[in-house]
Enzyme design. Structure first.
Site, short mmCIF file in Angstrom:
data_model
loop_
_atom_site.label_atom_id
_atom_site.label_comp_id
_atom_site.label_asym_id
_atom_site.label_seq_id
_atom_site.Cartn_x
_atom_site.Cartn_y
_atom_site.Cartn_z
N ARG A 37 -4.38 11.43 -18.79
CA ARG A 37 -4.14 11.81 -17.38
C ARG A 37 -4.15 10.55 -16.52
O ARG A 37 -5.18 9.88 -16.40
CB ARG A 37 -5.24 12.79 -16.94
CG ARG A 37 -5.11 13.31 -15.52
CD ARG A 37 -6.24 14.28 -15.21
NE ARG A 37 -6.14 14.84 -13.87
CZ ARG A 37 -6.63 14.26 -12.78
NH1 ARG A 37 -7.27 13.12 -12.87
NH2 ARG A 37 -6.50 14.84 -11.60
N LYS A 78 -10.13 4.38 -12.28
CA LYS A 78 -11.48 4.79 -11.87
C LYS A 78 -12.40 3.60 -11.67
O LYS A 78 -12.10 2.46 -12.04
CB LYS A 78 -12.05 5.78 -12.88
CG LYS A 78 -11.40 7.17 -12.70
CD LYS A 78 -12.02 8.24 -13.54
CE LYS A 78 -11.37 9.60 -13.21
NZ LYS A 78 -11.78 10.66 -14.12
#
Lengths: 266, 50
Positions: free
Chosen positions: A245, A211
């Site tokens: 995840r 991210k």
């Protein structure tokens, strides 16, 4: 201690921030599912709508066309839990019928009023994520009084609402939503204080893979962020995160093996 | 590839001798993550194993 479960990401979308367009055919999705399984994934999370910042929403029909063939094909080939990453009840319903086993809703059941009745009539686990705003506007100057306290308050309210509506809290996993309406400092605070979310008594999912906050710190492009992603995964073990995840399952699995081996040492 | 992960309690060389123990072991892996029952796909695998 147990190694956290690894959720491998499979985006069957043309526009996800990391793997958009790579797995948007059933054959390529199946091939990637096999790669995730071989690498050590415990769960495969299948999504048909990008949730990257400023992403445009897709229709139910389009999302169904993307995810259902992939879920059906993967279910027939692999004995592994599948989660459906969606905010739409109809997509979740058809995904469960096609073989998915978990609902992963980044809106925490707030976007689609039909999601609650679906959760009530099924018995599958449900992942609820915190997000300030929507993917279309969430990264426009996100603000909190105290990011940890505010997210915990949000989760308490959602859990109370579910309980009032007859949903067993045992089914709920919480995701603090790294990158969803958070600044760099918000994301770092969340990672530093993960244990605070565990105190709510639900399993905790961490979704930090590749991210933007990693790029902010390292300067790395999306495709080069697997090493810092694995470092964050390893550090999150100390907070007893239950599900991690990620895109690169192999790197995360190796990081978690080492971390848990050290934690288990005398 | 029907049994990809022994992390879900299905390590084939360490399976218990009876179905109840096997079911119990597998459920102990799924329950902490919010499952209230063993998923259908795993039930068929369990039948093969027992």
């Amino acid at each position: 201690m147990a190694i956290p479960k690894i959720m491998g990401i499979l985006n069957v979308t043309p526009d996800s921030f990391s793997d958009g367009g790579q797995f948007d055919s059933t054959a390529s999705a199946c091939s990637q599912a096999e790669a995730l399984v071989v690498s050590g994934a415990d769960i495969i999370d299948i999504g048909g709508e990008s949730t990257r910042p400023f992403a445009k929403p897709v229709t139910v029909r389009e999302e169904l066309n993307r995810v259902i063939p992939a879920i059906s094909a993967i279910r027939s080939a692999f004995s592994i839990p599948l989660s459906i990453d969606t905010t739409k009840a109809e997509v979740a319903r058809q995904a469960l019928a096609a073989g998915a086993n978990i609902i992963n809703d980044i809106s925490a059941l707030r976007k689609d009023p039909a999601m609650l009745p679906l959760v009530q009539e099924t018995s599958v686990p449900v992942i609820m994520m915190h997000m300030q705003g929507t993917p279309g506007d969430m990264q426009v100057n996100p603000q909190y009084d105290d990011v940890i306290d505010d997210i915990i308050t949000f989760f308490k309210e959602r859990l109370a609402w579910l309980q009032e509506n007859g949903v067993a809290l045992h089914r709920i996993t919480l995701d603090p939503g790294i990158g969803f309406g958070k600044s760099l400092n918000h994301n770092l605070s969340i990672l530093k204080h993960l244990a605070a979310f565990k105190a709510l008594g639900c399993p905790l999912l961490l979704g930090h893979s590749r991210k933007g906050f990693i790029g902010d710190i390292t300067g790395l492009q999306v495709e080069d962020r697997d090493l810092p992603t694995a470092v964050v995964s390893a550090l999150s073990c100390a907070a007893k995160v239950d599900i991690i995840r990620v895109h690169n399952v192999a790197a995360t699995y190796q990081a978690l093996q080492m971390t848990t081996a050290i934690q288990d040492a005398e | 590839m029907k049994i990809p992960a022994n992390k879900w309690g299905l390590c084939t060389d360490q399976l218990p001798q009876n179905e109840n123990e096997t079911v119990s072991r597998v459920m102990s892996c799924f329950y902490p993550l919010g499952f209230t029952e063993i998923p259908k796909f795993m039930k068929s695998t369990l039948m093969l194993c027992c």
